[in-house]
Design a protein around this motif. Structure first.
Motif, PDB file in Angstrom:
ATOM      1  N   ALA A  79       0.962  -1.281   0.093  1.00 46.10           N
ATOM      2  CA  ALA A  79      -0.017  -0.073   0.029  1.00 46.10           C
ATOM      3  C   ALA A  79       0.806   1.205   0.029  1.00 46.10           C
ATOM      4  O   ALA A  79       1.974   1.470   0.847  1.00 46.10           O
ATOM      5  CB  ALA A  79      -0.903   0.016   1.114  1.00 46.10           C
ATOM      6  N   GLN A  80       0.646   2.114  -0.647  1.00 47.19           N
ATOM      7  CA  GLN A  80       1.340   3.388  -0.901  1.00 47.19           C
ATOM      8  C   GLN A  80       0.942   4.340   0.350  1.00 47.19           C
ATOM      9  O   GLN A  80      -0.198   4.384   0.886  1.00 47.19           O
ATOM     10  CB  GLN A  80       0.750   4.312  -1.921  1.00 47.19           C
ATOM     11  CG  GLN A  80       1.755   5.514  -2.306  1.00 47.19           C
ATOM     12  CD  GLN A  80       1.433   6.059  -3.492  1.00 47.19           C
ATOM     13  OE1 GLN A  80       0.707   5.714  -4.456  1.00 47.19           O
ATOM     14  NE2 GLN A  80       1.902   7.409  -3.644  1.00 47.19           N
ATOM     15  N   ALA A  81       2.023   4.777   1.210  1.00 44.36           N
ATOM     16  CA  ALA A  81       1.974   5.357   2.313  1.00 44.36           C
ATOM     17  C   ALA A  81       1.478   6.849   2.173  1.00 44.36           C
ATOM     18  O   ALA A  81       1.677   7.416   1.072  1.00 44.36           O
ATOM     19  CB  ALA A  81       3.409   5.599   3.053  1.00 44.36           C
ATOM     20  N   ILE A  82       0.558   7.208   3.135  1.00 46.67           N
ATOM     21  CA  ILE A  82       0.118   8.749   2.958  1.00 46.67           C
ATOM     22  C   ILE A  82       1.222   9.424   3.875  1.00 46.67           C
ATOM     23  O   ILE A  82       1.578   9.404   4.933  1.00 46.67           O
ATOM     24  CB  ILE A  82      -1.116   8.912   3.876  1.00 46.67           C
ATOM     25  CG1 ILE A  82      -2.202   7.923   2.913  1.00 46.67           C
ATOM     26  CG2 ILE A  82      -1.644  10.316   3.743  1.00 46.67           C
ATOM     27  CD1 ILE A  82      -3.564   7.950   3.729  1.00 46.67           C
ATOM     28  N   GLU A  83       1.933  10.384   3.132  1.00 47.65           N
ATOM     29  CA  GLU A  83       2.887  11.198   3.822  1.00 47.65           C
ATOM     30  C   GLU A  83       2.380  12.569   4.128  1.00 47.65           C
ATOM     31  O   GLU A  83       1.735  13.216   3.173  1.00 47.65           O
ATOM     32  CB  GLU A  83       4.006  11.472   2.780  1.00 47.65           C
ATOM     33  CG  GLU A  83       4.744  10.126   2.374  1.00 47.65           C
ATOM     34  CD  GLU A  83       6.066  10.380   1.369  1.00 47.65           C
ATOM     35  OE1 GLU A  83       6.351  11.208   1.118  1.00 47.65           O
ATOM     36  OE2 GLU A  83       6.565   9.092   0.984  1.00 47.65           O
ATOM     37  N   VAL A  84       2.696  13.058   5.082  1.00 49.03           N
ATOM     38  CA  VAL A  84       1.991  14.214   5.756  1.00 49.03           C
ATOM     39  C   VAL A  84       3.148  15.002   6.750  1.00 49.03           C
ATOM     40  O   VAL A  84       3.880  14.464   7.295  1.00 49.03           O
ATOM     41  CB  VAL A  84       0.764  14.197   6.878  1.00 49.03           C
ATOM     42  CG1 VAL A  84       0.240  15.220   7.264  1.00 49.03           C
ATOM     43  CG2 VAL A  84      -0.041  13.110   6.161  1.00 49.03           C
ATOM     44  N   THR A  85       3.316  16.276   6.412  1.00 48.34           N
ATOM     45  CA  THR A  85       4.031  17.280   7.190  1.00 48.34           C
ATOM     46  C   THR A  85       3.249  17.977   8.057  1.00 48.34           C
ATOM     47  O   THR A  85       2.352  18.931   7.719  1.00 48.34           O
ATOM     48  CB  THR A  85       5.038  18.134   6.273  1.00 48.34           C
ATOM     49  OG1 THR A  85       5.667  17.069   5.155  1.00 48.34           O
ATOM     50  CG2 THR A  85       5.860  18.958   6.963  1.00 48.34           C
ATOM     51  N   ASP A  86       3.966  18.123   9.258  1.00 53.64           N
ATOM     52  CA  ASP A  86       3.152  19.148  10.228  1.00 53.64           C
ATOM     53  C   ASP A  86       4.336  19.929  10.701  1.00 53.64           C
ATOM     54  O   ASP A  86       5.557  20.129  10.194  1.00 53.64           O
ATOM     55  CB  ASP A  86       2.528  18.325  11.464  1.00 53.64           C
ATOM     56  CG  ASP A  86       3.437  17.511  12.247  1.00 53.64           C
ATOM     57  OD1 ASP A  86       4.638  17.514  12.147  1.00 53.64           O
ATOM     58  OD2 ASP A  86       2.984  16.872  13.244  1.00 53.64           O
ATOM     59  N   SER A  87       4.083  20.721  11.955  1.00 48.68           N
ATOM     60  CA  SER A  87       5.038  21.539  12.658  1.00 48.68           C
ATOM     61  C   SER A  87       6.442  20.915  12.929  1.00 48.68           C
ATOM     62  O   SER A  87       7.425  21.512  13.326  1.00 48.68           O
ATOM     63  CB  SER A  87       4.526  22.361  13.596  1.00 48.68           C
ATOM     64  OG  SER A  87       3.473  23.185  13.074  1.00 48.68           O
ATOM     65  N   LEU A  88       6.393  19.555  13.285  1.00 52.74           N
ATOM     66  CA  LEU A  88       7.271  18.811  13.776  1.00 52.74           C
ATOM     67  C   LEU A  88       8.293  17.875  12.835  1.00 52.74           C
ATOM     68  O   LEU A  88       9.081  17.370  12.966  1.00 52.74           O
ATOM     69  CB  LEU A  88       7.076  17.818  14.821  1.00 52.74           C
ATOM     70  CG  LEU A  88       5.988  18.623  16.025  1.00 52.74           C
ATOM     71  CD1 LEU A  88       5.613  17.638  17.103  1.00 52.74           C
ATOM     72  CD2 LEU A  88       6.988  19.461  16.620  1.00 52.74           C
ATOM     73  N   GLY A  89       7.654  17.822  11.601  1.00 45.21           N
ATOM     74  CA  GLY A  89       8.295  17.071  10.672  1.00 45.21           C
ATOM     75  C   GLY A  89       7.411  16.317   9.583  1.00 45.21           C
ATOM     76  O   GLY A  89       6.249  16.599   9.578  1.00 45.21           O
TER      77      GLY A  89
END
Length: 301
Positions: free
Chosen positions: A18-28
């Motif tokens: 499964a293709q991972a969902i990549e997310v960026t928040d204030s910590l990385g």
């Protein structure tokens, strides 16, 4: 420990990944195998954002406060309350078995403990070092990605842009070509007031409506500056909009000092229904709508 989603197990057995969902928040950067379904929001801006994406949170910090101060979008009945925003009930959160916890401004110290319960996304949207409206928009986009709601985010952002244009048209129809200068405030008590200025969400909403500030204020983290009530006397020909609630309103408005204000004598002050001014990007739409309705109650001059 989170259980591996059934879909991931099946794909693994079939030799697929499964293709991972990549997310960026204030910590990385963070990765999710699948979109989280059981979401807890411990910040009112986060609560607002997920609701705008069509997701009802499993639990929220300070449900009563959200309904009193934020109001829109409405929070459905039955959503669990997990305590105060700065002191959430960690045991209660763990009992709910979330697969995502979302935190926001002034909650970073909670992240290490919350991370022992479930993955955490943390967004610091308010800072004097960046444009708060841009940061709120980016947080909305990242949350949409995490929750597999990107089409909904695009639709809501398109609605927001269209709403600004429609409201601006109503204001010009009422006031003519030249819109009044406006300052938005919250009363602290009968002697002090918070004036919204640069980097404040009310000021961003006014700017999108084509309105300049009546009493400009410098950039700050929260986009507001606390002043003495007497400082409002510098507003000679502008409009003052005050956001409710303010329990001492009747006492303030009976004071000679208030009645002597130039904008009060000119009947260029109006109340704004409870609207959260420290929220996500979509809160600008509610702000703009409520500010417009208040301005339309003032006679053109």
């Amino acid at each position: 420990m989170m259980k591996t989603p059934l879909l991931v197990i099946l794909l693994t057995l079939l030799g697929l990944k499964a293709q991972a969902i990549e997310v960026t928040d204030s910590l990385g950067s963070h990765e999710f195998a699948t979109a989280p379904q059981r979401v807890v929001t411990l910040n009112w801006a986060a609560t607002e954002q997920v609701l705008e994406l069509g997701v009802t949170p499993l639990a929220v910090a300070d449900v009563t406060g959200y309904r009193d101060w934020v109001v829109q979008p409405a929070l459905a009945e039955g959503v669990a309350d997990v305590g105060l925003r700065q002191e959430p009930n960690l045991e209660r959160i763990a009992e709910l078995r979330p697969d995502l916890i979302i935190t926001g401004d002034q909650q970073q110290d909670l992240v290490p403990r919350l991370s022992q319960i479930a993955p955490v996304l943390h967004f610091e949207s308010f800072s004097s070092e960046h444009n708060n409206a841009d940061a709120a928009r980016e947080a909305f986009v990242q949350l949409a990605r995490a929750l597999d709601r990107e089409p909904q985010a695009e639709q809501r952002l398109a609605w927001l842009d269209a709403r600004f244009e429609a409201l601006k048209g109503r204001l010009h129809q009422h006031f003519g070509e030249q819109l009044p200068r406006v300052s938005v405030v919250r009363f602290v008590d009968t002697r002090h007031v918070r004036i919204y200025g640069d980097n404040g969400m009310p000021q961003y909403a006014l700017a999108r409506l084509g309105i300049a500030p009546a009493l400009p204020q410098p950039v700050s983290q929260w986009g507001q500056v606390q002043k003495k009530l007497t400082d409002l006397g510098a507003i000679r020909d502008g409009v003052v909009l005050y956001i409710e609630p303010f329990p001492e309103k009747d006492k303030l408005f009976a004071m000679p000092l208030w009645r002597a204000m130039p904008f009060v004598r000119a009947q260029r002050a109006a109340a704004v229904p409870p609207t959260w001014t420290y929220g996500g990007i979509m809160s600008l739409g509610y702000l703009a709508g409520n500010l417009t309705e208040s301005l339309l109650s003032i006679d053109p001059q």
